[in-house]
Design an enzyme around this catalytic site. Structure first.
Site, PDB file in Angstrom:
ATOM      1  N   VAL A  77       0.806  -1.226   0.000  1.00 28.79           N
ATOM      2  CA  VAL A  77       0.000   0.000   0.000  1.00 28.79           C
ATOM      3  C   VAL A  77       0.839   1.278   0.000  1.00 28.79           C
ATOM      4  O   VAL A  77       0.317   2.350  -0.287  1.00 28.79           O
ATOM      5  CB  VAL A  77      -0.957  -0.014   1.214  1.00 28.79           C
ATOM      6  CG1 VAL A  77      -0.218   0.289   2.511  1.00 28.79           C
ATOM      7  CG2 VAL A  77      -2.122   0.956   1.025  1.00 28.79           C
ATOM      8  N   TYR A  78       2.145   1.181   0.299  1.00 33.06           N
ATOM      9  CA  TYR A  78       2.973   2.378   0.295  1.00 33.06           C
ATOM     10  C   TYR A  78       3.060   2.927  -1.131  1.00 33.06           C
ATOM     11  O   TYR A  78       3.611   2.285  -2.034  1.00 33.06           O
ATOM     12  CB  TYR A  78       4.382   2.085   0.808  1.00 33.06           C
ATOM     13  CG  TYR A  78       4.474   1.678   2.258  1.00 33.06           C
ATOM     14  CD1 TYR A  78       3.401   1.823   3.132  1.00 33.06           C
ATOM     15  CD2 TYR A  78       5.643   1.124   2.769  1.00 33.06           C
ATOM     16  CE1 TYR A  78       3.490   1.449   4.456  1.00 33.06           C
ATOM     17  CE2 TYR A  78       5.748   0.756   4.097  1.00 33.06           C
ATOM     18  CZ  TYR A  78       4.662   0.906   4.935  1.00 33.06           C
ATOM     19  OH  TYR A  78       4.756   0.518   6.247  1.00 33.06           O
ATOM     20  N   SER A  79       2.491   4.119  -1.323  1.00 32.40           N
ATOM     21  CA  SER A  79       2.436   4.751  -2.646  1.00 32.40           C
ATOM     22  C   SER A  79       1.810   3.815  -3.680  1.00 32.40           C
ATOM     23  O   SER A  79       2.207   3.810  -4.853  1.00 32.40           O
ATOM     24  CB  SER A  79       3.832   5.220  -3.089  1.00 32.40           C
ATOM     25  OG  SER A  79       4.314   6.212  -2.213  1.00 32.40           O
ATOM     26  N   THR A  80       0.850   3.024  -3.223  1.00 31.21           N
ATOM     27  CA  THR A  80       0.083   2.097  -4.076  1.00 31.21           C
ATOM     28  C   THR A  80       1.003   1.253  -4.956  1.00 31.21           C
ATOM     29  O   THR A  80       0.839   1.179  -6.180  1.00 31.21           O
ATOM     30  CB  THR A  80      -0.935   2.867  -4.951  1.00 31.21           C
ATOM     31  OG1 THR A  80      -1.525   3.916  -4.191  1.00 31.21           O
ATOM     32  CG2 THR A  80      -2.031   1.941  -5.446  1.00 31.21           C
ATOM     33  N   LYS A 140       3.930  -6.355   3.131  1.00 28.81           N
ATOM     34  CA  LYS A 140       2.672  -6.529   3.860  1.00 28.81           C
ATOM     35  C   LYS A 140       1.482  -6.588   2.913  1.00 28.81           C
ATOM     36  O   LYS A 140       1.565  -6.115   1.773  1.00 28.81           O
ATOM     37  CB  LYS A 140       2.463  -5.380   4.849  1.00 28.81           C
ATOM     38  CG  LYS A 140       3.647  -5.073   5.740  1.00 28.81           C
ATOM     39  CD  LYS A 140       3.343  -3.904   6.671  1.00 28.81           C
ATOM     40  CE  LYS A 140       4.598  -3.366   7.316  1.00 28.81           C
ATOM     41  NZ  LYS A 140       5.418  -2.573   6.361  1.00 28.81           N
TER      42      LYS A 140
END
Length: 351
Positions: free
Chosen positions: A60-63, A86
């Site tokens: 999910v970090y910066s999609t 994750k």
């Protein structure tokens, strides 16, 4: 750099982990940094020089961009590193693009492997609790990923203690892969996990990876009582991760860290990190930085040893009263406390 066993596994990880939320730096990660491939390579080189062997990211970090940048930056050196990522958060607008269903877990793992340009993930962590999906389904999917060789170890993040204990019980009862670690928020600014999670960690043989050990920069030393923060910095009221509930207590804690740091000739940030490494159950601290210089300062905390008196002073200024039922156990059961019990109760036995 020291290396500690990750829970009951045979894996040894550095006491510092390189965090990559700032790789890409879009969306909610924009405040952390906007680091491109070249900047990522520079930070990875700094981490390697300090002896770091674990890098943590998330889909999910910066999609997905953080994973893509990390995969590109590691290149043919990927096998020199342990890589953790994750799954759980939304990665699309569809009804099955989030959560911990078998569908999403396996699909997300395959997508992470592609972005990271690798054929295995060293530590695959469920990013958050999913109260709609049976644990048997989630753990079964993770077990299949391990059996397939696509994942080496599994962990969780941001679970309540009862949720984590339930997951471990399901794994044990069904002979499924067991979480080896939990990734949690823990710092001088907020010590909530000492009540339940740290005793559980010691009792169940888990590792603890600490996210935001400087409380989003609150413990960096640039936020002082009566002193304007540098231009462009956030105000205390802007924080929701972590929320600030007691400004006076926070400022008292920062002042103590600054005072101890001055005695050692180091930053308050290094003191805050060294304090965490002295606490029971802690395996590794995840540190990210906007610049290589900030990263070097944080990683240098690996060489800082605080005295017992300094640790006690930080404990006192940042601590909270012993909660029920623990004060009652201190009063009535001190003759039969386990090592897990003592992680929380021991400092209060003489009080």
């Amino acid at each position: 750099m020291q290396y500690r066993q990750l829970g009951r596994s045979g894996l040894r990880v550095s006491t510092f982990t390189l965090g990559t939320m700032g790789f890409g730096g879009t969306g909610f990660a924009a405040n952390v940094g906007k680091i491109d491939v070249a900047g990522a390579r520079e930070q990875i080189a700094v981490a390697k020089d300090f002896g770091v062997n674990l890098i943590d990211t998330a889909d999910v970090y910066s999609t997905g961009w953080s994973e893509e940048i990390l995969g590109e930056a590691l290149g043919d050196k990927r096998d020199d590193w342990l890589v953790a990522t994750k799954v759980r958060m939304p990665m699309g607008d569809g009804p099955n693009d989030a959560g911990l269903s078998r569908h999403h877990v396996i699909r997300a793992a395959e997508a992470s492997l592609r972005r990271l340009k690798t054929d295995y993930i060293d530590l695959y962590q469920v990013h958050e609790w999913d109260g709609h999906t049976p644990l048997e389904e989630t753990l079964g999917a993770l077990n299949d990923l391990v059996r397939s060789g696509k994942v080496r170890y599994i962990g969780c993040s941001n679970f309540a203690a009862w949720q984590l204990m339930k997951a471990l019980a399901v794994s044990d009862a069904r002979h499924l892969e067991r979480f080896v670690s939990q990734q949690m928020f823990y710092s001088l600014q907020n010590r909530d996990i000492e009540a339940e999670h740290i005793p559980l960690t010691v009792d169940q043989g888990l590792g603890v990876l600490v996210w935001s050990p400087l409380a989003g920069g609150l413990l960096s030393g640039k936020y002082r009582r009566g002193v304007d923060a540098p231009e462009g910095s956030r105000h205390l009221t802007d924080w929701d991760e972590p929320p600030v509930h007691d400004e006076d207590k926070l400022y008292d804690t920062i002042e103590k860290a600054v005072q101890i740091g001055e005695a050692h000739g180091v930053s308050a940030a290094r003191v805050s990190l060294a304090w965490l490494l002295s606490k029971p159950g802690v395996t590794s601290l995840i540190v990210g930085a906007r610049t290589p210089e900030q990263l070097r300062d944080s990683l240098a905390a690996a060489d800082l040893e605080l005295t017992a008196d300094e640790v006690a002073a930080l404990d006192d200024v940042s601590g909270s009263p012993l909660r029920y039922p623990f004060w009652h156990q201190r009063n009535t059961s001190a003759d039969r406390l386990s090592p897990a019990d003592l992680t929380q109760i021991a400092p209060f036995l003489d009080k």
